[in-house]
Design a protein around this motif. Structure first.
Motif, PDB file in Angstrom:
ATOM      1  N   SER A  63       4.807   1.467   0.877  1.00 19.36           N
ATOM      2  CA  SER A  63       5.567   2.455   0.123  1.00 19.36           C
ATOM      3  C   SER A  63       5.207   3.818   0.709  1.00 19.36           C
ATOM      4  CB  SER A  63       5.181   2.386  -1.358  1.00 19.36           C
ATOM      5  OG  SER A  63       5.839   3.404  -2.074  1.00 19.36           O
ATOM      6  N   ILE A  64       6.212   4.557   1.150  1.00 19.05           N
ATOM      7  CA  ILE A  64       5.971   5.850   1.800  1.00 19.05           C
ATOM      8  C   ILE A  64       6.219   6.966   0.791  1.00 19.05           C
ATOM      9  CG2 ILE A  64       6.496   7.312   3.787  1.00 19.05           C
ATOM     10  CD1 ILE A  64       5.761   4.482   4.644  1.00 19.05           C
ATOM     11  N   ARG A  65       5.215   7.839   0.637  1.00 19.64           N
ATOM     12  CA  ARG A  65       5.336   9.006  -0.245  1.00 19.64           C
ATOM     13  C   ARG A  65       5.020  10.249   0.573  1.00 19.64           C
ATOM     14  NH1 ARG A  65       4.604   7.251  -5.888  1.00 19.64           N
ATOM     15  NH2 ARG A  65       4.678   9.424  -6.511  1.00 19.64           N
ATOM     16  N   ASP A  66       5.944  11.189   0.604  1.00 21.99           N
ATOM     17  CA  ASP A  66       5.687  12.478   1.238  1.00 21.99           C
ATOM     18  C   ASP A  66       5.095  13.365   0.154  1.00 21.99           C
ATOM     19  OD1 ASP A  66       5.614  14.644   2.916  1.00 21.99           O
ATOM     20  OD2 ASP A  66       7.769  15.046   2.817  1.00 21.99           O
ATOM     21  N   CYS A  67       3.769  13.490   0.164  1.00 25.33           N
ATOM     22  CA  CYS A  67       3.114  14.212  -0.929  1.00 25.33           C
ATOM     23  C   CYS A  67       2.004  15.111  -0.411  1.00 25.33           C
ATOM     24  CB  CYS A  67       2.564  13.227  -1.963  1.00 25.33           C
ATOM     25  SG  CYS A  67       1.355  12.053  -1.337  1.00 25.33           S
ATOM     26  N   ASP A  68       1.672  16.102  -1.233  1.00 25.11           N
ATOM     27  CA  ASP A  68       0.598  17.028  -0.884  1.00 25.11           C
ATOM     28  C   ASP A  68      -0.753  16.421  -1.264  1.00 25.11           C
ATOM     29  OD1 ASP A  68       0.499  17.288  -3.659  1.00 25.11           O
ATOM     30  OD2 ASP A  68       1.310  19.318  -3.672  1.00 25.11           O
ATOM     31  N   PRO A  90       0.844  -1.202   0.000  1.00 24.03           N
ATOM     32  CA  PRO A  90       0.000   0.000   0.000  1.00 24.03           C
ATOM     33  C   PRO A  90       0.879   1.251   0.000  1.00 24.03           C
ATOM     34  CG  PRO A  90      -0.684  -1.526   1.723  1.00 24.03           C
ATOM     35  CD  PRO A  90       0.624  -2.026   1.176  1.00 24.03           C
ATOM     36  N   ILE A  91       0.338   2.342  -0.501  1.00 22.29           N
ATOM     37  CA  ILE A  91       1.056   3.617  -0.512  1.00 22.29           C
ATOM     38  C   ILE A  91       0.466   4.483   0.597  1.00 22.29           C
ATOM     39  CG2 ILE A  91       1.630   5.681  -1.853  1.00 22.29           C
ATOM     40  CD1 ILE A  91       1.174   3.935  -4.386  1.00 22.29           C
TER      41      ILE A  91
END
Length: 179
Positions: free
Chosen positions: A114-119, A57-58
């Motif tokens: 899965s790590i995403r630093d996103c807006d 998962p994200i």
């Protein structure tokens, strides 16, 4: 647009907050798919029980969440819901690395994500793209979601998203978006 891939990490699945169903002007992100089919959920849960989580998962980091969550789900909520249900049901899951059945709470003490630093906008794009990749998001769900984005206003009462932005977020032609 803010988006930075922080890689794969193993996290406690109980520390992942589902995207809010209620949309607000400062937090418009939520899962594009609102109707979860019981049969689809049962099939996903059984697949995870016997084969494991095949695609991470994200999620994205949360800062200072008052509820104690460390991450927010971006894509893969059906997988997370299935894992949490298997844990709640005290189900046995097949661990391919060990070649044996183990309790779900042992198997999924930590979940590969899965790590995403996103807006917000990037989270919306990822969620919609991932949903369309796996199963077709019902067109009415997508239209309702677009309408919610159309209705969002900034602090000056002006639309927060343009028709062009919404079309891009939903991977549709601009004429598809009604304002």
């Amino acid at each position: 647009m803010i988006d930075r891939d922080l890689g794969i990490q193993y996290v406690d699945p109980t520390k992942i907050k589902f995207a809010d169903d209620n949309i607000s002007s400062d937090k418009p992100f939520r899962n594009a798919r609102t109707h979860l089919n019981t049969e689809e959920m049962t099939n996903k849960r059984e697949s995870i029980r016997t084969l494991g989580v095949l695609k991470a998962p994200i999620i994205r980091p949360l800062i200072n969440n008052p509820d104690g969550y460390l991450y927010q789900m971006v894509a893969g909520s059906l997988r997370l819901r299935s894992v949490l249900r298997l844990i709640d049901d005290n189900a046995s899951c097949y661990n391919a690395e060990k070649g044996e059945w183990v309790p779900a709470k042992e198997m999924y003490k930590k979940l590969k994500c899965s790590i995403r630093d996103c807006d917000e906008e990037t989270a919306i794009c990822i969620s919609i793209a991932e949903n369309l990749e796996h199963t077709q998001v019902p067109e009415l769900d997508l239209m309702d979601y677009c309408q919610e984005l159309v209705d969002l206003k900034d602090s000056h009462g002006k639309p927060k998203y343009t028709r062009t932005q919404i079309a891009k977020l939903c991977n549709r032609h601009e004429s598809w978006v009604s304002i």
